[in-house]
Design a protein around this motif. Structure first.
Motif, PDB file in Angstrom:
ATOM      1  N   ASP A   1       0.828  -1.210   0.000  1.00  0.00           N
ATOM      2  CA  ASP A   1       0.000   0.000   0.000  1.00  0.00           C
ATOM      3  C   ASP A   1       0.857   1.253   0.000  1.00  0.00           C
ATOM      4  O   ASP A   1       0.538   2.246  -0.668  1.00  0.00           O
ATOM      5  CB  ASP A   1      -0.929  -0.001   1.220  1.00  0.00           C
ATOM      6  CG  ASP A   1      -1.971  -1.110   1.152  1.00  0.00           C
ATOM      7  OD1 ASP A   1      -2.475  -1.373   0.045  1.00  0.00           O
ATOM      8  OD2 ASP A   1      -2.255  -1.721   2.197  1.00  0.00           O
ATOM      9  N   VAL A   2       1.956   1.224   0.744  1.00  0.00           N
ATOM     10  CA  VAL A   2       2.871   2.371   0.771  1.00  0.00           C
ATOM     11  C   VAL A   2       3.485   2.577  -0.605  1.00  0.00           C
ATOM     12  O   VAL A   2       3.573   3.704  -1.108  1.00  0.00           O
ATOM     13  CB  VAL A   2       3.973   2.165   1.835  1.00  0.00           C
ATOM     14  CG1 VAL A   2       4.991   3.297   1.770  1.00  0.00           C
ATOM     15  CG2 VAL A   2       3.361   2.091   3.225  1.00  0.00           C
TER      16      VAL A   2
ATOM     17  N   THR B   1      -1.047 -10.029  -7.096  1.00  0.00           N
ATOM     18  CA  THR B   1      -2.180 -10.032  -8.022  1.00  0.00           C
ATOM     19  C   THR B   1      -3.500  -9.807  -7.296  1.00  0.00           C
ATOM     20  O   THR B   1      -4.374  -9.067  -7.779  1.00  0.00           O
ATOM     21  CB  THR B   1      -2.234 -11.374  -8.782  1.00  0.00           C
ATOM     22  OG1 THR B   1      -1.001 -11.563  -9.483  1.00  0.00           O
ATOM     23  CG2 THR B   1      -3.381 -11.390  -9.770  1.00  0.00           C
ATOM     24  N   LYS B   2      -3.656 -10.409  -6.134  1.00  0.00           N
ATOM     25  CA  LYS B   2      -4.925 -10.318  -5.406  1.00  0.00           C
ATOM     26  C   LYS B   2      -4.999  -9.153  -4.431  1.00  0.00           C
ATOM     27  O   LYS B   2      -6.088  -8.809  -3.965  1.00  0.00           O
ATOM     28  CB  LYS B   2      -5.167 -11.621  -4.635  1.00  0.00           C
ATOM     29  CG  LYS B   2      -5.461 -12.824  -5.517  1.00  0.00           C
ATOM     30  CD  LYS B   2      -5.830 -14.036  -4.674  1.00  0.00           C
ATOM     31  CE  LYS B   2      -6.283 -15.202  -5.527  1.00  0.00           C
ATOM     32  NZ  LYS B   2      -6.680 -16.367  -4.710  1.00  0.00           N
ATOM     33  N   HIS B   3      -3.878  -8.546  -4.101  1.00  0.00           N
ATOM     34  CA  HIS B   3      -3.840  -7.538  -3.038  1.00  0.00           C
ATOM     35  C   HIS B   3      -4.828  -6.401  -3.293  1.00  0.00           C
ATOM     36  O   HIS B   3      -4.822  -5.772  -4.356  1.00  0.00           O
ATOM     37  CB  HIS B   3      -2.419  -6.976  -2.920  1.00  0.00           C
ATOM     38  CG  HIS B   3      -2.302  -5.900  -1.874  1.00  0.00           C
ATOM     39  ND1 HIS B   3      -2.272  -6.175  -0.529  1.00  0.00           N
ATOM     40  CD2 HIS B   3      -2.224  -4.551  -1.989  1.00  0.00           C
ATOM     41  CE1 HIS B   3      -2.164  -5.051   0.143  1.00  0.00           C
ATOM     42  NE2 HIS B   3      -2.133  -4.045  -0.720  1.00  0.00           N
ATOM     43  N   ASN B   4      -5.664  -6.172  -2.307  1.00  0.00           N
ATOM     44  CA  ASN B   4      -6.587  -5.030  -2.319  1.00  0.00           C
ATOM     45  C   ASN B   4      -7.371  -4.948  -3.633  1.00  0.00           C
ATOM     46  O   ASN B   4      -7.422  -3.907  -4.280  1.00  0.00           O
ATOM     47  CB  ASN B   4      -5.815  -3.725  -2.077  1.00  0.00           C
ATOM     48  CG  ASN B   4      -6.722  -2.588  -1.668  1.00  0.00           C
ATOM     49  OD1 ASN B   4      -7.887  -2.790  -1.347  1.00  0.00           O
ATOM     50  ND2 ASN B   4      -6.182  -1.378  -1.690  1.00  0.00           N
TER      51      ASN B   4
ATOM     52  N   VAL C   1      -2.599  -3.517  -7.458  1.00  0.00           N
ATOM     53  CA  VAL C   1      -1.280  -3.471  -8.101  1.00  0.00           C
ATOM     54  C   VAL C   1      -1.430  -3.494  -9.617  1.00  0.00           C
ATOM     55  O   VAL C   1      -0.773  -2.727 -10.335  1.00  0.00           O
ATOM     56  CB  VAL C   1      -0.410  -4.650  -7.628  1.00  0.00           C
ATOM     57  CG1 VAL C   1       0.913  -4.687  -8.385  1.00  0.00           C
ATOM     58  CG2 VAL C   1      -0.147  -4.549  -6.126  1.00  0.00           C
ATOM     59  N   ILE C   2      -2.318  -4.359 -10.126  1.00  0.00           N
ATOM     60  CA  ILE C   2      -2.548  -4.425 -11.570  1.00  0.00           C
ATOM     61  C   ILE C   2      -3.079  -3.088 -12.076  1.00  0.00           C
ATOM     62  O   ILE C   2      -2.654  -2.586 -13.124  1.00  0.00           O
ATOM     63  CB  ILE C   2      -3.537  -5.559 -11.911  1.00  0.00           C
ATOM     64  CG1 ILE C   2      -2.993  -6.899 -11.421  1.00  0.00           C
ATOM     65  CG2 ILE C   2      -3.816  -5.609 -13.406  1.00  0.00           C
ATOM     66  CD1 ILE C   2      -3.968  -8.056 -11.593  1.00  0.00           C
ATOM     67  N   GLY C   3      -4.005  -2.497 -11.333  1.00  0.00           N
ATOM     68  CA  GLY C   3      -4.559  -1.208 -11.728  1.00  0.00           C
ATOM     69  C   GLY C   3      -3.509  -0.123 -11.792  1.00  0.00           C
ATOM     70  O   GLY C   3      -3.498   0.701 -12.718  1.00  0.00           O
TER      71      GLY C   3
END
Length: 378
Positions: free
Chosen positions: A139-140, A171-174, A178-180
């Motif tokens: 996130d940081v 890939t799945k985080h939040n 990350v992909i976005g």
């Protein structure tokens, strides 16, 4: 001593900004000496290393001037340049929290200093393996992907993606944040090309059999990559490699499979030979599975693109496209109880038609703009 030294530097710096040249020169010399010393010292050789790090982190998280915060981060960053210091710094209580505080600072210089520190820490293999236990780091990093620290944040994500166990987590985080972020930076024309190419390569690093479905189904990702593949620079090649990697893992049962095939059709109209080579490789991957071939046969524009590729002057592209075309034609002939030759005659493109398609001034790259073949008329 460190606290007093940093306060002395800030006092001299402020005096220098008011016109005292000697104070500014003095502050600069002290800063240079301090940073040079930090870049060469292993923490094991520092007797009061706990007190040193506690002072530096408290300067960042406490009530300090912008310049003291920036200098404290730079000292920690220089300490992290020593390979033996990376893991101890990562484990030091409160250090990651102070980096998170610095990442929200209004000063771009402070934000950039915190991004450099995270980049150095992420280069250590042991630190990469502990990402899931310290998920707030991602996130940081994402919050630092704006402004002057964008390239540093992207490089940090690249370091984290190099560790295999992190692929699924990133890939799945939040909800695929990350992909976005990677797609946003890739699509931005205001960001340097090297950083955009790095984003595409990171998407490739994250892609494996377990993550391909999630990545391929992200909104607009396939369309964006196909559009970038029609450029004439290095980002086109990187995008085509990424699409080929998705073609390796995505099968017909996946919701994004049809969009992937349409993206390959779009990519086949590129004028970059390397892009066309990766397009043929992607077609070969898809044509290896009977159910995927059935989906390919029903994709509008796919036979047209294969027909054009089969006449390409490059031997690899031409031979590969003809092999795929023959495989698909055999399936169609078997289903329609026709000869393979009659099916191939339906999709053959004469040289005059091919030249006309190449010379079209406003050629559309949309799969819906090309001819759809009716094999019943063969």
């Amino acid at each position: 001593i460190i606290t007093s030294l940093l306060e002395l530097i800030e006092i001299n710096y402020r005096l220098g900004k008011r016109g005292c040249v000697k104070s500014l020169v003095h502050a600069k010399r002290v800063i240079e000496r301090l940073l040079q010393a930090a870049a060469r010292v292993p923490l094991d050789l520092v007797k009061g290393k706990t007190e040193l790090l506690a002072t530096l982190t408290s300067n960042v998280s406490g009530v300090s001037g912008r310049y003291v915060i920036e200098l404290s981060l730079k000292v920690i960053t220089n300490l992290s340049l020593v390979s033996k210091n990376k893991a101890p710094l990562f484990d030091f209580p409160g250090l990651l929290e102070c980096v998170e505080i610095a990442s929200r600072h209004m000063s771009e210089a402070v934000r950039e200093a915190s991004a450099k520190l995270l980049l150095n820490l992420s280069a250590d293999t042991k630190n990469k393996s502990r990402l899931e236990a310290n998920g707030e780091i991602v996130d940081v990093v994402l919050s630092l992907s704006y402004g002057s620290s964008t390239h540093l944040a992207i490089q940090t994500l690249g370091n984290l993606a190099l560790f295999h166990d992190n692929k699924m987590y990133l890939t799945k985080h939040n909800d695929a944040a990350v992909i976005g972020t990677l797609l946003r930076v890739t699509s931005s024309q205001s960001i340097p090309r090297e950083t955009r190419i790095c984003c595409v390569r990171i998407l490739g690093l994250m892609t494996c059999n377990a993550t391909a479905s999630k990545i391929g189904n992200y909104p607009c990702l396939l369309v964006t990559l196909a559009s970038l593949a029609c450029y004439r620079d290095d980002i086109a090649v990187a995008s085509s490699i990424m699409l080929k990697k998705l073609a390796t893992h995505v099968r017909c049962g996946n919701p994004c499979h049809q969009t992937l095939l349409e993206a390959l059709v779009t990519m086949s109209y590129s004028e970059n030979t390397n892009v066309l080579k990766w397009t043929v490789r992607a077609y070969i991957e898809q044509a290896s599975f009977p159910r995927d071939r059935a989906k390919m046969i029903g994709t509008k524009g796919l036979f047209t693109s294969l027909g054009l590729l089969s006449r390409h002057e490059n031997d690899f592209i031409g031979d590969g496209a003809r092999d795929v075309l023959g495989t698909l034609a055999f399936d169609v002939a078997d289903a329609k109880q026709q000869s393979v030759e009659s099916v191939l005659r339906c999709v053959s493109i004469d040289e005059d038609e091919q030249d006309a398609m190449k010379d079209a001034p406003h050629r559309s790259y949309s799969p819906t703009s090309v001819q759809f073949f009716n094999f019943d008329s063969a």
